[in-house]
Write a protein that holds these residues in place. Structure first.
Motif, mmCIF file in Angstrom:
data_model
loop_
_atom_site.group_PDB
_atom_site.id
_atom_site.type_symbol
_atom_site.label_atom_id
_atom_site.label_comp_id
_atom_site.label_asym_id
_atom_site.label_seq_id
_atom_site.Cartn_x
_atom_site.Cartn_y
_atom_site.Cartn_z
ATOM 1 N N LYS A 172 -10.678 68.401 54.626
ATOM 2 C CA LYS A 172 -11.081 68.764 55.990
ATOM 3 C C LYS A 172 -11.427 67.532 56.812
ATOM 4 O O LYS A 172 -11.108 67.464 58.006
ATOM 5 C CB LYS A 172 -12.266 69.722 55.943
ATOM 6 N N HIS B 275 -10.088 64.555 56.490
ATOM 7 C CA HIS B 275 -8.809 63.945 56.861
ATOM 8 C C HIS B 275 -8.204 64.668 58.069
ATOM 9 O O HIS B 275 -7.708 64.035 58.999
ATOM 10 C CB HIS B 275 -7.824 63.995 55.689
ATOM 11 N N GLU B 276 -8.232 65.991 58.033
ATOM 12 C CA GLU B 276 -7.645 66.757 59.134
ATOM 13 C C GLU B 276 -8.414 66.533 60.436
ATOM 14 O O GLU B 276 -7.811 66.299 61.484
ATOM 15 C CB GLU B 276 -7.620 68.240 58.783
ATOM 16 N N ASP C 202 -2.213 62.548 59.167
ATOM 17 C CA ASP C 202 -1.021 63.381 59.055
ATOM 18 C C ASP C 202 -0.827 63.909 57.633
ATOM 19 O O ASP C 202 -0.413 65.043 57.431
ATOM 20 C CB ASP C 202 0.227 62.587 59.463
ATOM 21 N N ARG C 203 -1.096 63.051 56.665
ATOM 22 C CA ARG C 203 -0.864 63.379 55.264
ATOM 23 C C ARG C 203 -1.974 62.785 54.405
ATOM 24 O O ARG C 203 -2.657 61.861 54.818
ATOM 25 C CB ARG C 203 0.468 62.810 54.773
ATOM 26 N N THR D 120 -6.992 73.669 54.942
ATOM 27 C CA THR D 120 -6.662 72.952 56.176
ATOM 28 C C THR D 120 -5.525 73.669 56.895
ATOM 29 O O THR D 120 -4.852 74.517 56.321
ATOM 30 C CB THR D 120 -6.234 71.495 55.871
ATOM 31 N N ASP D 121 -5.322 73.302 58.163
ATOM 32 C CA ASP D 121 -4.267 73.934 58.963
ATOM 33 C C ASP D 121 -3.081 73.020 59.222
ATOM 34 O O ASP D 121 -1.942 73.476 59.262
ATOM 35 C CB ASP D 121 -4.830 74.396 60.303
ATOM 36 N N ARG D 122 -3.323 71.732 59.430
ATOM 37 C CA ARG D 122 -2.256 70.822 59.840
ATOM 38 C C ARG D 122 -1.961 69.699 58.842
ATOM 39 O O ARG D 122 -0.970 69.000 58.976
ATOM 40 C CB ARG D 122 -2.619 70.181 61.187
ATOM 41 N N LEU D 123 -2.813 69.519 57.872
ATOM 42 C CA LEU D 123 -2.662 68.408 56.931
ATOM 43 C C LEU D 123 -1.495 68.664 55.975
ATOM 44 O O LEU D 123 -1.296 69.783 55.516
ATOM 45 C CB LEU D 123 -3.956 68.226 56.128
ATOM 46 N N HIS D 124 -0.728 67.623 55.698
ATOM 47 C CA HIS D 124 0.331 67.673 54.688
ATOM 48 C C HIS D 124 -0.106 66.821 53.504
ATOM 49 O O HIS D 124 -0.980 65.970 53.640
ATOM 50 C CB HIS D 124 1.640 67.127 55.256
#
Length: 84
Positions: free
Chosen positions: A35, A37-38, A43-44, A67-71
């Motif tokens: 979380k 990181h996001e 990005d990743r 998370t919603d957008r993290l790869h």
């Protein structure tokens, strides 16, 4: 050409200078770091993969689930080649 920001999600709060005091796989720590990181706009996040650590595929799935957008990226460390 765009720039991607890539972080790292360890399995627990330990390092060369921090002695692990909890379980080998700390779900809450993984969630917190993912979380963070996001929120920070990464990005990743890289996940280590080797024979002495918990399954990185499951750790990655857990990080993606909170998370919603993290790869994620899973680092493969192949064994050194056998010598005859």
């Amino acid at each position: 050409m765009s720039v991607e920001f890539i972080g790292f999600i360890p399995n627990n709060n330990s390092s060369e200078t921090i002695v692990r005091s909890g379980p080998v796989l700390d779900r809450r720590f993984i969630e917190t770091v993912a979380k963070a990181h996001e929120i920070a706009g990464f990005d990743r996040a890289l996940l280590a993969f080797h024979s002495t650590s918990p399954d990185s595929l499951q750790v990655g799935q857990h990080a993606l689930g909170v998370t919603d957008r993290l790869h994620v990226l899973i680092a493969q460390r192949p064994a050194s080649p056998r010598r005859p």
